[in-house]
Design a protein around this motif. Sequence first.
Motif, mmCIF file in Angstrom:
data_model
loop_
_atom_site.group_PDB
_atom_site.id
_atom_site.type_symbol
_atom_site.label_atom_id
_atom_site.label_comp_id
_atom_site.label_asym_id
_atom_site.label_seq_id
_atom_site.Cartn_x
_atom_site.Cartn_y
_atom_site.Cartn_z
ATOM 1 N N LEU A 282 -1.781 -13.224 9.968
ATOM 2 C CA LEU A 282 -0.446 -12.620 9.921
ATOM 3 C C LEU A 282 -0.080 -12.181 8.503
ATOM 4 C CD1 LEU A 282 1.741 -14.775 12.324
ATOM 5 C CD2 LEU A 282 0.824 -12.473 12.669
ATOM 6 N N MET A 283 -0.315 -13.061 7.528
ATOM 7 C CA MET A 283 0.045 -12.715 6.164
ATOM 8 C C MET A 283 -0.842 -11.592 5.637
ATOM 9 S SD MET A 283 2.650 -14.307 5.837
ATOM 10 C CE MET A 283 2.979 -13.544 4.263
ATOM 11 N N GLY A 284 -2.092 -11.548 6.092
ATOM 12 C CA GLY A 284 -2.982 -10.447 5.707
ATOM 13 C C GLY A 284 -2.391 -9.124 6.152
ATOM 14 N N ILE A 285 -1.867 -9.090 7.379
ATOM 15 C CA ILE A 285 -1.284 -7.850 7.896
ATOM 16 C C ILE A 285 -0.021 -7.488 7.101
ATOM 17 C CG2 ILE A 285 -0.194 -6.789 9.906
ATOM 18 C CD1 ILE A 285 -2.209 -8.403 11.632
ATOM 19 N N VAL A 286 0.830 -8.481 6.821
ATOM 20 C CA VAL A 286 2.067 -8.210 6.079
ATOM 21 C C VAL A 286 1.758 -7.692 4.671
ATOM 22 C CG1 VAL A 286 4.126 -9.263 5.051
ATOM 23 C CG2 VAL A 286 3.448 -9.865 7.383
ATOM 24 N N VAL A 287 0.910 -8.426 3.940
ATOM 25 C CA VAL A 287 0.586 -8.015 2.571
ATOM 26 C C VAL A 287 -0.127 -6.656 2.575
ATOM 27 C CG1 VAL A 287 -0.720 -8.609 0.490
ATOM 28 C CG2 VAL A 287 0.527 -10.380 1.714
ATOM 29 N N GLY A 288 -1.023 -6.453 3.555
ATOM 30 C CA GLY A 288 -1.726 -5.175 3.664
ATOM 31 C C GLY A 288 -0.758 -4.030 3.910
ATOM 32 N N TYR A 289 0.229 -4.268 4.787
ATOM 33 C CA TYR A 289 1.226 -3.235 5.088
ATOM 34 C C TYR A 289 2.018 -2.878 3.827
ATOM 35 C CZ TYR A 289 5.143 -0.797 7.207
ATOM 36 O OH TYR A 289 6.082 0.146 7.512
ATOM 37 N N LEU A 290 2.411 -3.904 3.056
ATOM 38 C CA LEU A 290 3.155 -3.657 1.822
ATOM 39 C C LEU A 290 2.313 -2.855 0.829
ATOM 40 C CD1 LEU A 290 4.915 -7.120 1.331
ATOM 41 C CD2 LEU A 290 5.948 -4.955 2.050
ATOM 42 N N MET A 291 1.009 -3.195 0.743
ATOM 43 C CA MET A 291 0.145 -2.456 -0.180
ATOM 44 C C MET A 291 -0.011 -1.010 0.264
ATOM 45 S SD MET A 291 -2.843 -4.823 -1.706
ATOM 46 C CE MET A 291 -3.367 -5.735 -0.279
ATOM 47 N N LYS A 292 -0.124 -0.815 1.579
ATOM 48 C CA LYS A 292 -0.239 0.547 2.096
ATOM 49 C C LYS A 292 0.972 1.367 1.651
ATOM 50 C CE LYS A 292 0.240 2.951 6.508
ATOM 51 N NZ LYS A 292 0.414 2.745 7.947
#
Lengths: 576, 75
Positions: free
Chosen positions: A403-413
């Motif tokens: 879940l945190m991977g998706i959140v942090v990845g989305y923010l980086m995107k």
Amino acid sequence: MNKILLMGNPNVGKSTIFSRITGVNITASNYPGTTVEFTEGFYTHKKEKRKIIDVPGVYTLKPNDPAGKVAQRMLEEAEQEEDTIVVNIIDSTNLERNLNLTLQLLERNVPVIILLNFWDETHHVGISIDTNQLEKILGVPVIPVVGVSGEGIKHFIDRLGEAENVDMEYAENEKWNYIGDIVSQVQELSHKKHSLRDRIEDLTIQNWSGLLIAFVVILVSFVIIRYIGEGLIGYIFDPFFQSLWKPIMTTLSSALNGSGIIHTVLVGELIEGSINFEQSFGLLTTGLYVPITAVLPYVFAFYFVLSIWEDSGYLARLSILLDRIMHVVGLHGMSFMPFLLGLGCNVPGALSTRVLETRKERFISATLMGIFTPCMAQIAMVIGLVGKYGIRGIGPIALTLVLMGIVVGYLMKKFVHGESPEIFTEIPRLRIPDLKSLLKKLFMRIKYFLQEAIPFVLLGVAIVNVLYSLKIINFIGQFAEPVVTHLLGLPSETVGALIMGFLRKDLAVGMLAPLGLSLNQLIVASVVLTMYFPCVATFSVLVRELGVKDMVKSAAIMVISALSVGGVLNLILSSF
Amino acid sequence: MNLYNTKQGHSYKISDINGGKGVENKLESMGIIIGTEVKRVNSSFSGGPAVIEVGNSKFALGKGMASKIKVKDLQ
């Protein structure tokens, strides 16, 4: 004749033919000044030793990507040398597309010989090719082969000397018409039957059936990895250490009178009067036991299964299904590879980010891989630690990381500048993998893991022992204590493990074992240890791949996410 | 019609590619040019890639690239 370049499109079975004609002495290395990897080996024929190079697969000699540039430069070198010949490997079921590269090779100043690979598949797909006619048109030898069975390989070796340097000329804008002409002269098509294999290939790609198959494949893979890993540990590696190595260590321990600085460094602490390979923490006890017994079997099992995915053509299909999900974090299906490799060991995961096209992609995938992908070494140790709690232990850890991977990845995107390119790739056919080339690849990966892991583990054990003896860890512990105890809810002794985590994550997790943590504390510690920083080997590779400036940003993201996620997780878990 | 909006199982002929030189060259090196016949293998799903069959090869193309390829239905 001393050098042979194997050239062809991607997915034409180059590596299978490569491992068939080379011996055991093969090496993978980077082309000087680039990040493109290629393999070379040797072949001895009539007492003459020849170097064989597996050139990265390309569709064209117009270099538009790093692999293409390397292929181009290798070919330019070959043109300067007397004795180098090019073996052009063609997928005989896709003659038309493959001839594009062939024509470009025939224009060049090198002797060429052509192999029509997958010859056995031609009649399944209703194709017959007149090789004599093709030879006449192109002016170089054309030999049908089957890489997997070795059919035709001997004939190819016999005719190697007949390689011809022809000077093919054609008008560039008429190229595809010219290719069409050649194909119509040498190839006859009969009706193509839609075989069971075609049907399965389609099902693995189409949306719903594809997802269902992917679910089953992943599940079966996990079972196989666990079965092989546990089997190797339980029946081979652990018994070896317990029954053969332990007596030697016990003798050494009594020879050193059971204590003293040398005893601490080599054997470690005696746990309840005897050596405990997981907790003693000496160079020759825990330092060897952890990488070899606890970790190597899982790394082996993981790369074995991954190699089957790759060589069977399934991995490309999985990438396509995952493409849509990867868009959420600004990546695409093919950038899934760093995460998958990272599950084995983060170092090759970090290295594999270099094939991605843009800086944004490389930054996001390297950072996400570094933060959220625990390596097999760490997974094995975490399972050892919380496995007895079953899903209550492993569930929250895995869920938090995903879940945190998706959140942090989305923010980086959203916030990282640059482009996110799209997927564009060939999907190879599904094939039974060739065992010989699979084992060669597996062997190279295991060798790489051992070279990377063992020195760092031994160094890590040595440093931690020194830091403990000099009471430096206690000293740092006092400073870090407010963060560790108040924010993360962990006892101050975990500081030692967190410091160790910079060197080796598996050993760091191992250091948690004797602390008697509660399940919640184990979950928080495991998550924080995975996220807060990559191990030193991965870190050094990432610095090289991303550059210092981007690595500082990446590291900042890692530390901030680790502490905030750890803190929140501690709050949530302690409120239950 | 563009390639992204094609139907699973149907065959098409490429009539135009307007994605700029870079995209055109990439496609060309794999033998995907104006006049090439392609068969759609999957169906478009929420921005996921389009998979097509060209001869005996299959390729996956992202939505952006697939949308830039104009096709005529051969059905």
